[in-house]
Write an enzyme that holds these catalytic residues in place. Structure first.
Site, short mmCIF file in Angstrom:
data_model
loop_
_atom_site.label_atom_id
_atom_site.label_comp_id
_atom_site.label_asym_id
_atom_site.label_seq_id
_atom_site.Cartn_x
_atom_site.Cartn_y
_atom_site.Cartn_z
CG HIS A 19 -5.44 4.22 3.26
ND1 HIS A 19 -5.10 4.62 4.52
CD2 HIS A 19 -4.64 3.15 2.99
CE1 HIS A 19 -4.14 3.83 4.99
NE2 HIS A 19 -3.85 2.93 4.09
CD GLU A 20 -5.03 0.76 0.13
OE1 GLU A 20 -3.81 0.72 -0.17
OE2 GLU A 20 -5.47 0.36 1.24
CG HIS A 75 -0.44 3.07 0.66
ND1 HIS A 75 0.62 3.18 1.53
CD2 HIS A 75 -1.48 2.59 1.40
CE1 HIS A 75 0.22 2.79 2.75
NE2 HIS A 75 -1.04 2.44 2.69
CD GLU A 79 -1.12 2.96 6.77
OE1 GLU A 79 -0.70 2.36 5.75
OE2 GLU A 79 -2.31 2.93 7.13
CO CO Z 1 -2.18 1.59 4.29
#
Ligand code: CO
Length: 504
Positions: free
Chosen positions: A267-268, A271, A298
């Protein structure tokens, strides 16, 4: 002065302001990774001072004058040009920020920095009363901010606009209404389904050092560049793109659960890929050197975490490696069972650990409550009770303790009212973007099966990352997919996936 010269001066000044902002980002990152507890007060003062300086620099009259000159110059003739977009968005931001008094900006930074420390303790002690006075201060300041900005309709609109420029409560409600209705139907089907995944597979012993090695190799495979990035440990994972050449991600390891760190890292990293893909070398400090919105941000993290990381083709490639690394826990497991386990759907207390389907219910709940808080319809002391009763309605389970209830997220302590909806907007955008990616690259899953992820990464870079904030979220979505924001692609994607796993 010729407009080109004015623009050059503006760019140079914005770069300076960007550099000052990045200093605050470094301090913020350090606060959440390595700072000793005793450093809290000093850090609050450091960040408070920088935010005040930053605010004064950005809202200085000379920037206002430059922007006024440029607004009527040839540079904005082509509204699609980068210069026109930079001038337009800077002007919008300038007009907004200039309405905030510097002492309010400084007070918000200081109070939220202190409140985050108290929140951490209150959460550990499961003690809402301990946190309530700080939360009250933060909410008062947040409402002052909304009033200073001004708004149409309700104060929440002013706050949401900070994170999702141009998007209103009305837009969010339109998207969330359909999402809520369709989710209820999907979750009912899952509940009554004949097949159930065995989630205990991912809840065995997973050595933390091995998780670290595996997580880093996955991050590298999807394009996270460790020469211009770092991965550290924190309690509430986040990504921080300081500027050109330095993007940091964080994660947390649970020795008894594989999902947290693995999908958290993906997830990160998602980003970070966005941050790394923006042309900051050229545009740092200007809108074209920033992300379009938190919802778009996101969408990138959720795509790598879910559409990629929780897909069968991804695990076709990575599962044999995972089996080798986590021999004791996965040696005897079949790929299909593992795939089911990482996609298990079940109501749970903690948002950041929620599955793809129930995750959005967590957001709907927070959106509802924080809107009411900002309207002063819910009193501070009543937040836990309001939370618990609404939670039970949404999830069908009772909150067992406050750390699993309204004290779980850092956002309110950090003054981030209006931020939560961007998570679900991100989910909606991610499904729309991924649909388009599949259309334009029909063999994308075959690529995943071969361990090739850079085609998708490059596609995202070309279609989304490189533009920075040249287009607003809704416009970018239209440009990339040809469509308006809708919850339908996300629901279609989830329904197809879960009907196969759950056999309904
Ligand atoms: Co996030």
């Amino acid at each position: 002065m010729a407009p080109k010269e004015v623009y050059k001066q503006l760019t140079a000044e914005c770069r300076k302001i960007g550099i000052l902002g990045s200093c605050a980002s470094v301090l913020g990152w350090e606060e959440r990774t390595y700072m000793p507890r005793g450093g809290r007060r000093l850090r609050a003062d450091q960040l408070g001072l920088i935010s005040a300086m930053h605010h004064e620099m950005f809202t200085s009259p000379k920037i206002g004058e430059w922007l006024s000159q440029l607004e009527s110059s040839d540079l904005v003739k082509d509204p699609d040009s980068i210069e026109a977009a930079n001038i337009r968005e800077l002007k919008w931001e300038y007009n907004k920020r200039a309405k905030l008094p510097t002492d309010l900006v400084e007070a918000i930074t200081k109070e939220t920095s202190i409140a985050q420390g108290i929140w951490q303790e209150a959460r550990a002690k499961k003690d809402f009363k301990m946190f309530a006075p700080n939360l009250e201060k933060v909410i008062d300041l947040t409402i002052q901010k909304a009033e200073a900005y001004g708004y149409e309709g309700e104060p929440y609109n002013a706050l949401l606009d900070d994170y999702e420029p141009g998007t209103t409560v009305k837009d969010v409600e339109a998207a969330f209404g359909g999402l809520r209705d369709d989710l209820v139907v999907l979750l009912d089907k899952i509940k009554g389904a004949p097949k159930k995944p065995d989630k205990s597979i991912v809840e065995r012993a997973y050595d933390v050092d091995k998780q670290k090695i595996f997580g880093e190799s996955v991050a590298a495979a999807i394009g996270f560049d460790f020469n211009i990035g770092r991965l550290d440990i924190t309690t509430h994972p986040f990504c921080s793109g300081f500027g050109p050449g330095d993007t940091r991600i964080t994660t947390r390891y649970n020795p008894d659960r594989l999902n947290d760190a693995l999908f958290g890292t993906m997830h990160e990293a998602g980003h970070a890929l966005y941050e790394m893909g923006i042309n900051k070398k050229e545009h740092f400090g200007m809108p074209a050197g920033e992300s379009a919105s938190l919802g778009i941000h996101e969408s990138q993290s959720r795509m790598w975490e879910n559409q990629v990381g929780r897909s069968k083709p991804f695990w076709n490639y990575f599962f044999p490696q995972a089996q080798r690394i986590f021999k004791e826990s996965l040696g005897d497991v079949k790929l299909d069972d593992f795939y089911g386990a990482v996609n298990n759907v079940e109501p749970s207390y903690i948002r950041v650990e929620a599955d793809e389907a129930t995750y959005n219910l967590h957001i709907l709940l927070r959106f509802e409550i924080e809107r009411a808080i900002v309207k002063r319809e819910i009193k501070i002391a009543d937040i836990p009770g309001e939370w618990d009763s609404r939670f039970e309605k949404y999830f069908g389970i009772k909150v067992d303790n406050i750390a699993n209830g309204c004290l779980q997220d850092v956002h309110w302590a950090a003054g981030l009212f209006g931020y939560f909806p961007t998570y679900s907007l991100g989910n909606l955008y991610s499904a729309m973007f991924f649909d388009q990616a599949k259309k334009e690259m029909p063999d994308i899953y075959e690529q995943f099966e071969r361990g090739e992820f850079l085609t998708l990464r490059n596609w995202l870079k070309e279609k989304i990352h490189q533009h920075g904030f040249r287009y607003r979220a809704a416009e970018l979505c239209k440009k990339v997919t040809g469509k308006e924001l809708s919850h339908k692609p996300l629901m279609k994607y989830m329904t197809e996936k879960y009907s196969e796993i759950y056999g309904f």
